[in-house]
Design a protein around this motif. Sequence first.
Motif, PDB file in Angstrom:
ATOM      1  N   HIS A 176      65.431  36.881  47.879  1.00  0.00           N
ATOM      2  CA  HIS A 176      65.236  38.326  47.916  1.00  0.00           C
ATOM      3  C   HIS A 176      65.461  38.907  46.532  1.00  0.00           C
ATOM      4  O   HIS A 176      66.290  38.420  45.764  1.00  0.00           O
ATOM      5  CB  HIS A 176      66.225  38.975  48.906  1.00  0.00           C
ATOM      6  N   GLN A 203      71.143  42.239  47.682  1.00  0.00           N
ATOM      7  CA  GLN A 203      71.295  42.189  49.138  1.00  0.00           C
ATOM      8  C   GLN A 203      70.083  41.537  49.784  1.00  0.00           C
ATOM      9  O   GLN A 203      69.002  41.502  49.199  1.00  0.00           O
ATOM     10  CB  GLN A 203      71.406  43.605  49.721  1.00  0.00           C
ATOM     11  N   LEU A 204      70.283  41.055  51.018  1.00  0.00           N
ATOM     12  CA  LEU A 204      69.129  40.630  51.807  1.00  0.00           C
ATOM     13  C   LEU A 204      68.210  41.835  51.961  1.00  0.00           C
ATOM     14  O   LEU A 204      68.674  42.964  52.124  1.00  0.00           O
ATOM     15  CB  LEU A 204      69.566  40.144  53.186  1.00  0.00           C
TER      16      LEU A 204
END
Length: 180
Positions: A147, A151-152
């Motif tokens: 990603h 963060q995801l």
Amino acid sequence: MLNSLRRLINGDIPTAPVHMGGPELSIIIIVYDMPLQAQRTLQSLTPQYQEGVSEGDYEVIVVENQSENNMDRDFLSTLPGNFTYHLRAEREPTPVHAINHGAGISRGRYICIMIDGARMVTPGVVKNILRGHRIQQRSVVTVPGYHIGAQLQQDAVENGYGVEEDQALIESIGWPLEGY
């Protein structure tokens, strides 16, 4: 097998014969409602961006499920000859029919499926997918997904991350000039 791995690391893998009537690899990309992200993905798959391969080694089949935000026709007209584009009016909320469509028209000996059109790849991905299959024809070759950002993606979106933040991060790394 160990000797095959050594040859791969050294880049000394013999060229496998091209699948009769088509390229060695078919990359099928499923797109829905993400034209900017899909454009970057397609740019990262062009022979000009990918290292150590040519147009004849692989094809890219773009299957877009129709939305209110389809890919730009002007951009699509700039894609190289090993790319094809197919717009589908899909009624079900699933990529399965688009995947089957792409696989059904593919000409390659091996198939790579990218279910999400937002999958930029590094410049050696296509070459190394082909190398993996040359080592062992009955192999499954995978590419890990990462990603953008800390963060995801699904968590970042819930916290306000959007197209503008995505664009800023990509520009900050110098992409497409710096693919790694």
